[in-house]
Each structure stands twice: as C-alpha cells, then as structure tokens.
Design a protein around this motif. Structure first.
Motif, PDB file in Angstrom:
ATOM      1  N   THR A 247       0.991  -1.004  -0.267  1.00  0.00           N
ATOM      2  CA  THR A 247      -0.011  -0.052  -0.119  1.00  0.00           C
ATOM      3  C   THR A 247       1.240   1.105   0.068  1.00  0.00           C
ATOM      4  OG1 THR A 247      -1.909  -1.065   1.450  1.00  0.00           O
ATOM      5  CG2 THR A 247      -1.746   0.952   1.052  1.00  0.00           C
ATOM      6  N   LEU A 248       0.713   2.104  -0.835  1.00  0.00           N
ATOM      7  CA  LEU A 248       1.601   3.720  -1.273  1.00  0.00           C
ATOM      8  C   LEU A 248       0.834   4.870  -1.030  1.00  0.00           C
ATOM      9  CD1 LEU A 248       3.800   2.259  -3.891  1.00  0.00           C
ATOM     10  CD2 LEU A 248       4.611   2.415  -1.913  1.00  0.00           C
ATOM     11  N   GLU A 249       1.392   5.867  -0.802  1.00  0.00           N
ATOM     12  CA  GLU A 249       0.450   6.893  -1.312  1.00  0.00           C
ATOM     13  C   GLU A 249       1.825   8.098  -1.471  1.00  0.00           C
ATOM     14  OE1 GLU A 249      -0.692   9.171   2.419  1.00  0.00           O
ATOM     15  OE2 GLU A 249      -2.529   7.117   3.219  1.00  0.00           O
ATOM     16  N   ALA A 250       0.761   8.516  -2.822  1.00  0.00           N
ATOM     17  CA  ALA A 250       1.373   9.568  -3.729  1.00  0.00           C
ATOM     18  C   ALA A 250       0.343  10.520  -3.820  1.00  0.00           C
ATOM     19  CB  ALA A 250       1.821   8.973  -5.133  1.00  0.00           C
ATOM     20  N   ASP A 251       1.199  11.520  -4.140  1.00  0.00           N
ATOM     21  CA  ASP A 251       0.625  13.505  -5.294  1.00  0.00           C
ATOM     22  C   ASP A 251      -0.397  11.953  -6.488  1.00  0.00           C
ATOM     23  OD1 ASP A 251       0.718  14.566  -2.881  1.00  0.00           O
ATOM     24  OD2 ASP A 251       2.720  15.062  -4.181  1.00  0.00           O
ATOM     25  N   VAL A 252       0.295  11.917  -7.310  1.00  0.00           N
ATOM     26  CA  VAL A 252      -0.219  11.607  -8.283  1.00  0.00           C
ATOM     27  C   VAL A 252       0.333  10.175  -8.831  1.00  0.00           C
ATOM     28  CG1 VAL A 252      -0.750  12.096 -10.795  1.00  0.00           C
ATOM     29  CG2 VAL A 252      -0.338  14.060  -8.971  1.00  0.00           C
ATOM     30  N   VAL A 253      -0.371   9.219  -9.315  1.00  0.00           N
ATOM     31  CA  VAL A 253      -0.296   8.113 -10.084  1.00  0.00           C
ATOM     32  C   VAL A 253      -0.390   8.276 -11.312  1.00  0.00           C
ATOM     33  CG1 VAL A 253      -2.951   7.366  -9.351  1.00  0.00           C
ATOM     34  CG2 VAL A 253      -0.455   5.731  -9.580  1.00  0.00           C
ATOM     35  N   VAL A 254       0.602   7.606 -12.061  1.00  0.00           N
ATOM     36  CA  VAL A 254       0.310   7.442 -13.747  1.00  0.00           C
ATOM     37  C   VAL A 254      -0.119   6.293 -14.418  1.00  0.00           C
ATOM     38  CG1 VAL A 254       1.191   8.242 -15.762  1.00  0.00           C
ATOM     39  CG2 VAL A 254       2.095   9.717 -13.338  1.00  0.00           C
ATOM     40  N   ILE A 255      -0.397   5.992 -15.186  1.00  0.00           N
ATOM     41  CA  ILE A 255      -0.797   4.850 -15.147  1.00  0.00           C
ATOM     42  C   ILE A 255      -0.614   5.141 -16.557  1.00  0.00           C
ATOM     43  CG2 ILE A 255      -3.052   2.596 -15.840  1.00  0.00           C
ATOM     44  CD1 ILE A 255      -4.656   4.239 -13.677  1.00  0.00           C
ATOM     45  N   GLY A 256       0.643   3.498 -17.031  1.00  0.00           N
ATOM     46  CA  GLY A 256       1.092   4.037 -18.365  1.00  0.00           C
ATOM     47  C   GLY A 256       2.242   4.485 -18.346  1.00  0.00           C
ATOM     48  N   SER A 257       3.790   4.103 -19.204  1.00  0.00           N
ATOM     49  CA  SER A 257       4.952   4.531 -19.404  1.00  0.00           C
ATOM     50  C   SER A 257       5.428   4.976 -20.724  1.00  0.00           C
ATOM     51  CB  SER A 257       5.587   3.856 -18.799  1.00  0.00           C
ATOM     52  OG  SER A 257       6.287   2.685 -19.952  1.00  0.00           O
ATOM     53  N   GLY A 258       4.483   5.392 -22.294  1.00  0.00           N
ATOM     54  CA  GLY A 258       4.453   5.226 -23.458  1.00  0.00           C
ATOM     55  C   GLY A 258       4.607   6.947 -23.161  1.00  0.00           C
ATOM     56  N   ALA A 259       4.132   7.112 -24.733  1.00  0.00           N
ATOM     57  CA  ALA A 259       4.294   8.638 -25.048  1.00  0.00           C
ATOM     58  C   ALA A 259       4.211   9.831 -23.642  1.00  0.00           C
ATOM     59  CB  ALA A 259       4.485   9.122 -26.340  1.00  0.00           C
ATOM     60  N   GLY A 260       2.373   9.052 -23.557  1.00  0.00           N
ATOM     61  CA  GLY A 260       2.053  10.184 -22.635  1.00  0.00           C
ATOM     62  C   GLY A 260       2.266  10.258 -20.944  1.00  0.00           C
ATOM     63  N   GLY A 261       1.936   8.897 -21.349  1.00  0.00           N
ATOM     64  CA  GLY A 261       2.518   8.950 -19.186  1.00  0.00           C
ATOM     65  C   GLY A 261       3.484   9.091 -18.937  1.00  0.00           C
ATOM     66  N   ALA A 262       4.724   8.731 -20.059  1.00  0.00           N
ATOM     67  CA  ALA A 262       6.286   9.101 -19.096  1.00  0.00           C
ATOM     68  C   ALA A 262       6.505  10.492 -19.303  1.00  0.00           C
ATOM     69  CB  ALA A 262       7.050   8.373 -19.962  1.00  0.00           C
ATOM     70  N   ALA A 263       5.513  11.543 -19.932  1.00  0.00           N
ATOM     71  CA  ALA A 263       6.182  12.606 -20.270  1.00  0.00           C
ATOM     72  C   ALA A 263       5.051  13.203 -19.381  1.00  0.00           C
ATOM     73  CB  ALA A 263       6.061  13.359 -21.538  1.00  0.00           C
ATOM     74  N   ALA A 264       4.728  12.808 -18.714  1.00  0.00           N
ATOM     75  CA  ALA A 264       3.007  13.669 -18.034  1.00  0.00           C
ATOM     76  C   ALA A 264       3.859  12.975 -16.286  1.00  0.00           C
ATOM     77  CB  ALA A 264       2.011  13.088 -17.722  1.00  0.00           C
ATOM     78  N   ALA A 265       4.170  12.074 -16.644  1.00  0.00           N
ATOM     79  CA  ALA A 265       5.383  11.491 -14.724  1.00  0.00           C
ATOM     80  C   ALA A 265       6.709  11.814 -14.977  1.00  0.00           C
ATOM     81  CB  ALA A 265       5.508  10.400 -14.859  1.00  0.00           C
ATOM     82  N   TYR A 266       7.202  13.228 -15.874  1.00  0.00           N
ATOM     83  CA  TYR A 266       8.423  13.756 -15.673  1.00  0.00           C
ATOM     84  C   TYR A 266       8.117  15.271 -15.156  1.00  0.00           C
ATOM     85  CZ  TYR A 266      12.009  16.366 -17.125  1.00  0.00           C
ATOM     86  OH  TYR A 266      13.593  17.756 -17.568  1.00  0.00           O
ATOM     87  N   GLU A 267       7.222  15.092 -15.779  1.00  0.00           N
ATOM     88  CA  GLU A 267       6.877  17.022 -15.749  1.00  0.00           C
ATOM     89  C   GLU A 267       6.217  17.666 -14.378  1.00  0.00           C
ATOM     90  OE1 GLU A 267       6.791  21.063 -16.579  1.00  0.00           O
ATOM     91  OE2 GLU A 267       7.526  19.398 -18.246  1.00  0.00           O
ATOM     92  N   LEU A 268       5.914  16.593 -13.676  1.00  0.00           N
ATOM     93  CA  LEU A 268       4.687  16.130 -12.321  1.00  0.00           C
ATOM     94  C   LEU A 268       6.114  16.301 -10.886  1.00  0.00           C
ATOM     95  CD1 LEU A 268       2.074  14.130 -12.944  1.00  0.00           C
ATOM     96  CD2 LEU A 268       1.665  16.741 -12.055  1.00  0.00           C
ATOM     97  N   ALA A 269       6.966  14.890 -11.025  1.00  0.00           N
ATOM     98  CA  ALA A 269       8.504  14.392 -10.628  1.00  0.00           C
ATOM     99  C   ALA A 269       8.991  16.771 -10.065  1.00  0.00           C
ATOM    100  CB  ALA A 269       9.218  13.359 -10.603  1.00  0.00           C
ATOM    101  N   CYS A 270       8.898  16.799 -11.601  1.00  0.00           N
ATOM    102  CA  CYS A 270      10.236  18.416 -11.747  1.00  0.00           C
ATOM    103  C   CYS A 270       9.598  19.163 -10.708  1.00  0.00           C
ATOM    104  CB  CYS A 270      10.413  18.157 -12.865  1.00  0.00           C
ATOM    105  SG  CYS A 270      11.602  16.901 -14.316  1.00  0.00           S
TER     106      CYS A 270
END
Length: 652
Positions: A149-172
C-alpha cells in the motif's frame, strides 16, 4: 503423455522440403535442424503445438481427398503443385498460410538465411551495463513478496509517450509520483534483434492487435516500459498548425503557435531531435529523392528523429540495441525517476478508488516470482490514465465512467506501402533505419510519404507464395525497395471491449474520400519508382502481390475497380478515443485533460488527441501531456485538491 515432435513428423518434413528448395544463393533448408528448433520454441506452448499438428493432419488428408494418397506420400513436384493450387482457394488458402507461417519464420530467422541475403550480422550485446541510482526506484511485480500500500500525489498509469512525459513534468515540480506499467522493464541486453524473442516481450499480443471493417488493418502497440515509443521508428514531427488552429476554433484549448512553441521545444530537446543522416537513411533515400524529383515534388527531405548517434542497425521497431533512440524508457522515465518518481512494472491497473465522483487512487495487480497474484494499492490525490488510445477507453468504461464519446472517434493514419525491385543495386535494407526519408508536398491534402522498410522476416512473410517462388522472393530482399505513405484520415472507428483484457475489439471503416487518397498514394509512389529505374513495382495485398513492369501496366491497374481489402494496409498511430472538448457533449476530457464529471481523474495519452494529425504523433502526445501535467501540478501545489470539471472546461 508423450509429446509429438515435429522433426520426426513425416508431413512436417515433406512440407518443409516443398517450401524451401535450393535457390540461386540459398541452399535447401536443413529440415531436421529447422524442425528441431521449432520443437524447442513450441515447448511450453501445448495449444500452439496441437494447432500446428492439426494443420499438418488437415494438409495430409486434403491431398488424399483430391489425389488418392497422403501429402507425405506424393512426389516433390506434385506436392509443390498442390500447395500452389491450394494457395489460390479462398478458405484453404488462408489455412495454408497460417500453417506455413511458423515454418517460414524459422527459415527466415536462421543466421545462414540472413547472411545469404546481405543482412547485418547479429547484434553484439553488452556483457554488462552501468548501473544508475534511479534504477533502484524500479520495482517489478516479480520481485514482490507481499501486497503493498502506497501514498502519492499522483499515480500515472502507463509509461508511453503521454504517461512518461506527464510523470517527468509532475516529478520535476516536486510532487510524489508513482508510475504503473503493465509491461516489464527491459534494457539493451534484452534488445537482441531476434524477432522471435523481442516481439513477445515488447509488443502487446505479440503484435496481433488488429482493426476490422472493410479491410483488416494491423495496429501494433507496445506493452513494456516505454510503451509504443520503444517499438516505433523514432520519427519526430510537429502537427500542422492548421490542425491546432482548428482545435482552438472548436474550443478544445489554446493551441496558437506562441503558446505551443516552448512546449514543442522542450520535448524536442528531451528527445535530442535532429535530422537523420544520409548514411543512416541508406540508398532508399536516393531512390525516392530521384523519383520524386522527376515528378516535380519539391519537399523532399531526411526526417527528423529522436536518435542521436544512430548507427543504422534498422531495429528501431524491436528495441534500439544502442539506446540511441530516445524512447521514453531511455529519456523521460529515467529523468522522472532521477527526480523522485517510482516505477512499478508488471502491474496492471485493476480498479480506481472512488468516493462518489472523486477518484482518489488505484489498485493494480501483478504476478510475483512464485506465480501468485500480488496487489498494489495506491492512494493518490490525482490519477492520470495514459494507457493508450486502444486501452484507456475500455479501462474507463470498466470503472463506470460514462460518456457517449468514450471509445469513439478513432483515427489511425492508415498507411500503405509499395515495393520495387532494383536487381543491380544492393539497398542494405537491414543496415539502415526503416524510416528516414520523407516527401511532404501533399501533406496539406492529407498525404505524407515516409520510409517503411521491413526486416527480412517481414519481407519473407509478405505475400501468398511458396516453394521456389518464395525462395526467389527472399533472395531478392537486398534488391527490394520499401517505401510508404500515411493519410490524415477523415474516417472514424470505435474501440469496444474485446474477448479478453488486453485484446480490444477495434472497428474501422475506411470511407470513400480516404480510400481515394490512399489510391493516390499508391499511384504516386509507383510512378516515382519507375522514374528512379525500378525493373518492377510490387503492390502488396493480403492475398497476393500485384507485380507491374511499366507505367502502362500501372495505369491499367489503377483503372480497375479496387476496394480497401485489396491492399496491405497498416496503422501505427491510433488517436482520439477520449478526445479533448469544450463540453461533455463533444468529448471525454476538458481542455485541461480532466475527465468530465470526475474530480481527481485525467487522461494524458493519444486518446486525448482531438483529430487525425497527418504527422507522426509522439511529439504531439508528449507535448500535450507535458503541458497538461504542468497545469495539474500548478493546481495541486496551489489549491491542494481538485475540483470536478463540469459542462464547460477551463481553457488551457
């Protein structure tokens, strides 16, 4: 129970001897070795073995029905004639093609066949790779012992073009981000170039995703860390500004050039976008350049790609063996992990957590090293769904999300290919990138010409020919030019829930307007080939390859009545099934990518793209996701919680 082997099966032996006689350069197949290898590959796949054995029994009895004796008892010449005759029948011809497919594949993947057809030597894999700190933040389901069980601000489902770019921007922006990926994480050591190994690893359903309608259209997509970016050709194009302008007119967001330019530039910098080198493009670039110029086309150019330092191994669609291609497993995902994100791979999103219309997390399921299910529950302030155009709508529907546009408005960029034979020229098809040259004069009309070279296995599995004719086709691989085109389609399809998870039902009907444009692409490309000196032009179809030896023959062919199912049509850019819109009466997501009617839920992948682009979409998807993720970060960091998007979404 004793397993029936193929290398001692008399019908399998007779079939291989008929399929693979000696050619001019290729020796007759080593049947015993080939069937032994096929036996090894079928170990652990009893259903496939049974299907293949049933097919061999069918062939044996079919021959007995017509000729009074079994196929295995006939002479070589009679066996060859029987196969040729059978290949032209509507039903049995399809069964024969399926039966012969694994045997042909084993023959084509043999290193001796590759060497005789001027293919690049096998990939040299690194003995070891440098380890990076960010890799410690990758957790595979197979390495987990217990539910988590984890807690996060955002969970991104998928690591392709959209998911990876979104995850990078949010982590930044300093947010706690968890990335969920159903596929597994692979590195250069896994990208062997051996199609029988990499396709099951990197492609969903081993590449067997198809759209059906008035043509059967393969739509291969990835299932791995990196998604389809790991298996695409690396072409990087911005969308036409006219398309963005129309989105803005429709109220789907702010897409003027001044607003979008910084975001495109950010993505292109991350991907190290630059023009392909002439060496990497290879001789096909010169052929198309010469033919297009002879027909008055001006916008001839090497394509922009995300592959700095590319050495042209031609394996872009099977995992780059040098990491030159900046697919998201090489670019965005490592950068996101460096900034604190965590990646959980081998986990399939199973259930969104919700309180009324507020989404506040997700549960995912994986299989651990003991083969037991393992559950990962993540509580989050926001969930970003980035499962791709074909899977995002099905997942959202399963979660009870209701919108009449969900799963509709599918566009594909249907693509065609024309081949040509240049018998006096070696084209180095396996020693150059598959897509490195383009011609854009007709892009404004919806027709974009781009390279489309296939590996030897693809070349050999194309067409419904057998025996000596097939061996000759394989031997001609070094002299066969491949080039293609895609159309900015006005047709729309629909994605439905399929027979099983991961297997969507895709319906797509090419309309008359699009088919006329498709035929124009065929005729235009064929004329280029003839003016570049081709001895013959080949127009592939599902059942046969139309071979033309002159422009007069081409003109006669184009005057015939055609339908989409007569041609080999593929598609690599599914878009639009959860499109952005001003209101829920027009689409699924508001201009900020928030799903209408739900707080805490966004979509950031190709499904959000409102219409067909007429340009390879990965840069567009990454740009839209980056901008939307930045706006999401602003809201989370400022407001602390999400508001439910209603009838009228905010403008980006």
């Amino acid at each position: 129970m004793k397993t029936t082997t193929l290398h001692q099966h008399p019908v399998a032996i007779a079939l291989c001897q008929a399929l693979f006689p000696a050619g001019k350069r290729l020796p007759a197949a080593d049947v015993d070795a080939m069937l032994g290898l096929l036996d090894e590959q079928l170990d652990g796949h009893p259903a496939l073995r049974r299907s293949l054995l049933a097919g061999l029994t069918w062939l044996d009895h079919r021959h007995r029905f017509f000729h009074g004796r079994a196929f295995r008892q006939a002479g070589a010449r009679q066996q060859s004639r029987f196969i040729e005759k059978l290949s032209h029948t509507p039903v049995s011809g399809k069964l024969l093609r399926l039966l012969c497919l694994p045997f042909k594949a084993i023959y084509l993947l043999d290193e001796r066949t590759a060497e005789a057809t001027d293919c690049r030597p096998p990939v040299q894999l690194p003995a070891q790779l440098e380890r990076f700190r960010w890799q410690q933040q990758i957790c595979a389901a197979g390495n987990c012992s217990d539910d988590q069980t984890l807690e996060a601000d955002v969970v991104v489902i998928g690591s392709g073009a959209g998911g990876a770019a979104a995850a990078y921007e949010l982590a930044c922006r300093g947010l706690a981000v968890v990335i969920l990926e159903e596929g597994h994480y692979y590195d250069r050591r896994d990208f062997t170039g051996k199609l029988s190994e990499v396709i099951p690893k990197l492609y969903r359903s081993s590449g067997a995703t198809i759209a059906t309608g008035n043509a059967t259209i393969p739509v291969p997509v990835g299932c791995n860390v990196g998604g389809t970016t790991t298996i695409n050709s690396g072409t990087c194009m911005r969308p036409p500004q006219a398309v963005l302008d129309q989105w803005q007119v429709d109220g789907r967001g702010v897409f003027d050039a001044d607003n979008m330019a910084p975001w495109f530039e950010q993505v292109e910098a991350m991907l190290k976008v630059q023009r392909a080198t002439a060496e990497a493009v290879g001789p096909i670039g010169d052929i198309i350049d010469r033919g297009a110029a002879a027909n008055g086309f001006q916008q001839r150019h090497r394509l922009m790609r995300n592959a700095e330092g590319c050495d042209g191994q031609g394996l872009c669609q099977f995992g780059c063996p040098t990491d030159a291609k900046q697919s998201t497993n090489v670019s965005y995902i490592p950068r996101a992990l460096e900034r604190g994100a965590f990646l959980y791979c081998g986990f399939r999103a199973d259930q969104l957590h919700r309180q009324g219309t507020t989404i506040n997390g997700v549960t995912a399921v994986g299989i651990n090293h003991e083969g037991k299910p393992i559950r990962l529950s993540i509580r989050a302030r926001h969930v970003v769904v980035a499962m791709g155009t074909l899977f995002t709508p099905s997942f959202l529907k399963q979660q009870g999300i209701r919108n009449p546009h969900l799963g509709r408005h599918l566009t594909l960029h249907p693509a065609g290919v024309v081949n040509a034979l240049f018998p006096d020229q070696k084209l180095g098809n396996s020693r150059s990138i598959p897509q490195g040259f383009g011609v854009a004069d007709l892009a404004g009309e919806g027709l974009m010409f781009e390279g489309g070279t296939v590996p030897l296995a693809g070349h050999g599995l194309l067409g419904n020919v057998y025996g000596r004719n097939w061996v000759e086709q394989v031997e001609n691989y070094p002299h066969t030019a491949y080039f293609g085109f895609m159309i900015r389609d006005t047709s729309e399809g629909r994605v439905h829930r399929g027979p099983a998870r991961g297997i969507p039902l895709i319906r797509y009907h090419m309309n008359r307007q699009d088919f006329r444009l498709f035929l124009r692409g065929i005729e235009t490309l064929a004329n280029w080939y003839f003016d570049a000196g081709a001895s013959e032009v080949q127009i592939p179809g599902p059942q046969r390859i139309e071979t033309l030896t002159s422009k007069q023959a081409l003109a006669r062919f184009m005057k015939q009545r055609h339908k989409p199912s007569d041609f080999l049509i593929t598609a690599y850019h599914p878009l639009g099934t959860a499109r952005l819109a001003a209101t829920p009466g027009q689409g699924v997501c508001d201009p900020l990518h928030r799903v209408f009617g739900y707080a805490g839920l966004s979509v950031m992948d190709g499904s959000c793209v409102p219409s067909s682009l007429g340009a390879n979409p990965q840069v567009t998807i990454m740009t839209l996701a980056s901008r939307a993720a930045s706006q999401l970060a602003d809201r989370l960091l400022t407001d602390g919680e999400e508001q439910t998007p209603t009838q009228q979404g905010e403008c980006a």
